[in-house]
Write an enzyme that holds these catalytic residues in place. Structure first.
Site, PDB file in Angstrom:
ATOM      1  N   ASP A 155      -6.702  -6.944   2.628  1.00  0.00           N
ATOM      2  CA  ASP A 155      -7.108  -7.230   4.005  1.00  0.00           C
ATOM      3  C   ASP A 155      -8.380  -6.498   4.428  1.00  0.00           C
ATOM      4  OD1 ASP A 155      -6.420  -4.638   4.933  1.00  0.00           O
ATOM      5  OD2 ASP A 155      -4.477  -5.272   5.676  1.00  0.00           O
ATOM      6  N   HIS A 182       0.800  -1.226   0.000  1.00  0.00           N
ATOM      7  CA  HIS A 182       0.000   0.000   0.000  1.00  0.00           C
ATOM      8  C   HIS A 182       0.828   1.270   0.000  1.00  0.00           C
ATOM      9  CE1 HIS A 182      -4.529   0.671   0.982  1.00  0.00           C
ATOM     10  NE2 HIS A 182      -4.136   1.369  -0.060  1.00  0.00           N
ATOM     11  N   ASP A 226      -9.901  -0.968   3.793  1.00  0.00           N
ATOM     12  CA  ASP A 226      -8.684  -1.483   4.413  1.00  0.00           C
ATOM     13  C   ASP A 226      -8.949  -1.785   5.881  1.00  0.00           C
ATOM     14  OD1 ASP A 226      -6.012  -1.929   5.245  1.00  0.00           O
ATOM     15  OD2 ASP A 226      -5.246  -0.380   3.918  1.00  0.00           O
ATOM     16  N   GLU A 244      -1.661  -4.972  -1.850  1.00  0.00           N
ATOM     17  CA  GLU A 244      -1.272  -5.925  -0.802  1.00  0.00           C
ATOM     18  C   GLU A 244      -1.525  -7.387  -1.166  1.00  0.00           C
ATOM     19  OE1 GLU A 244       0.474  -5.339   1.878  1.00  0.00           O
ATOM     20  OE2 GLU A 244       0.403  -3.154   1.998  1.00  0.00           O
ATOM     21  N   ASP A 254      -3.644   3.361   7.807  1.00  0.00           N
ATOM     22  CA  ASP A 254      -2.353   3.722   7.204  1.00  0.00           C
ATOM     23  C   ASP A 254      -2.050   5.210   7.368  1.00  0.00           C
ATOM     24  OD1 ASP A 254      -2.074   1.083   6.517  1.00  0.00           O
ATOM     25  OD2 ASP A 254      -2.779   1.339   4.460  1.00  0.00           O
ATOM     26  N   ASP A 268      -7.544  -2.667  -0.463  1.00  0.00           N
ATOM     27  CA  ASP A 268      -6.531  -3.530   0.133  1.00  0.00           C
ATOM     28  C   ASP A 268      -7.130  -4.921   0.327  1.00  0.00           C
ATOM     29  OD1 ASP A 268      -4.887  -4.869   2.156  1.00  0.00           O
ATOM     30  OD2 ASP A 268      -3.993  -2.917   2.562  1.00  0.00           O
ATOM     31  N   HIS A 294       4.171   1.060   4.258  1.00  0.00           N
ATOM     32  CA  HIS A 294       2.814   0.871   3.743  1.00  0.00           C
ATOM     33  C   HIS A 294       1.776   1.329   4.751  1.00  0.00           C
ATOM     34  CE1 HIS A 294       2.193  -3.577   5.352  1.00  0.00           C
ATOM     35  NE2 HIS A 294       2.671  -2.779   6.256  1.00  0.00           N
ATOM     36  N   HIS A 331      -6.674  -1.265   7.957  1.00  0.00           N
ATOM     37  CA  HIS A 331      -5.802  -0.296   8.622  1.00  0.00           C
ATOM     38  C   HIS A 331      -5.976   1.083   7.976  1.00  0.00           C
ATOM     39  CE1 HIS A 331      -3.910  -4.309   8.517  1.00  0.00           C
ATOM     40  NE2 HIS A 331      -3.539  -4.058   9.761  1.00  0.00           N
TER      41      HIS A 331
END
Length: 313
Positions: free
Chosen positions: A234, A102, A129, A277, A133, A232, A146, A131
């Protein structure tokens, strides 16, 4: 009228960067997405697809404050992606950035933001996502870049020299994080201070995907803004997409993810996209790559009920 011309053009831009992640393997992500048939799928949906290949990172020599890792690799890709994405938009195409970790968004989003600023428009970013980030070079506990992408493109300090041109920062109020379920303590404090629109899984469970995504789309319409979607792996629950080095339980389901992407497609607002990712080394026979392609199809006009019934898996 020719069907392809009526749907517009898409530019695929490969970003085989994995220096921003804590685990190697994302370098193979762009190839896996191509093998999974991304270009063919978009062509079948009526788009004119140009695969621009993988960008070549610039040679960079810099040292950031804090314990960042592989900043020269990350910066080299960011600079190349910034230019390539900007040029794709200027040519009239919708760029799709194929990751790669990312950290590539340091280049993809800033290139889009530069183009938007030149058009006199704002940019909203939807970050699908686990996260946010939004760590900086001083708040990150891992040093993995990332996890710093959004902090850079929202204009947080500490990233001087990553890009070789001034950026047009995204207003943190126009940064929408959807699906978050892993946020560092200091990162969370900074998100609250900046007024970032964080929709964690509890909020999604309480209010529902449709209501929250509608709110994001309404905000984009109200600003007549450009709209970048960063997806992403995840974001999804690991049961649906295991091919990622940052798995977090409790992610989006197949139905929730497709609903979000179909609503984005219905809006007609998306102007650029990241697919990030994907780590084929950790995947199960291409399961995650196929899922990303399927979600991209939904974002570009395919409906779940149009999909053939699977005889595998």
């Amino acid at each position: 009228m020719d069907k392809i011309a009526s749907r517009g053009s898409v530019a695929l831009i490969g970003a085989p960067v994995d220096g921003g992640a804590g685990l190697s393997g994302c370098i193979m992500g762009p190839a896996a997405l191509r093998v999974a048939g991304l270009a063919t799928s978009l062509t079948q949906l009526g788009y004119e697809v140009s695969d621009l290949g993988d960008v070549t990172p610039d040679d960079v020599s810099l040292k950031l404050s804090g314990a960042t890792h592989h900043e020269n690799e990350v910066a080299g890709f960011a600079r190349a992606l910034n230019r390539t994405g900007y040029k794709a938009l200027k040519s009239g195409a919708t760029p799709i950035f194929l990751g790669g970790d990312h950290s590539l968004a340091m280049g993809s989003v800033t290139g889009v933001a530069q183009y938007a600023a030149e058009q006199g428009r704002k940019l909203h970013v939807l970050w699908l996502d686990a996260h946010p980030d939004y760590n900086t070079t001083t708040t990150s506990t891992s040093g993995n870049m990332h996890g710093m992408s959004a902090a850079l493109f929202c204009g947080e300090p500490g990233f001087d020299g990553v890009l070789d041109t001034p950026i047009s920062p995204v207003n943190p109020h126009n940064y929408h994080v959807f699906g978050a379920r892993s946020i560092d303590e200091s990162e969370g404090e900074l998100l609250r201070e900046r007024g970032v629109d964080v929709m964690d899984m509890r909020r999604i469970d309480e209010r529902g995907v449709a209501t929250l995504i509608s709110g994001v789309l309404d905000a984009v319409r109200a600003d007549d803004a450009m709209f970048h979607v960063s997806l992403d792996v995840d974001f999804l629950d690991p049961a649906f997409a295991p091919g990622v080095g940052t798995t977090v339980p409790g992610g989006a389901t197949y139905r929730e993810a497709h609903l979000a992407m179909e609503m984005i497609s219905d809006s007609g607002l998306m102007t650029s996209m990241d697919l990030v990712e994907l780590n084929p080394y950790l995947d199960e026979r291409g399961k995650s790559a196929r899922m990303l392609v399927a979600l991209t199809e939904s974002g570009f006009g395919r409906r779940v009920f149009d999909r053939p019934t699977s005889t595998g898996e």
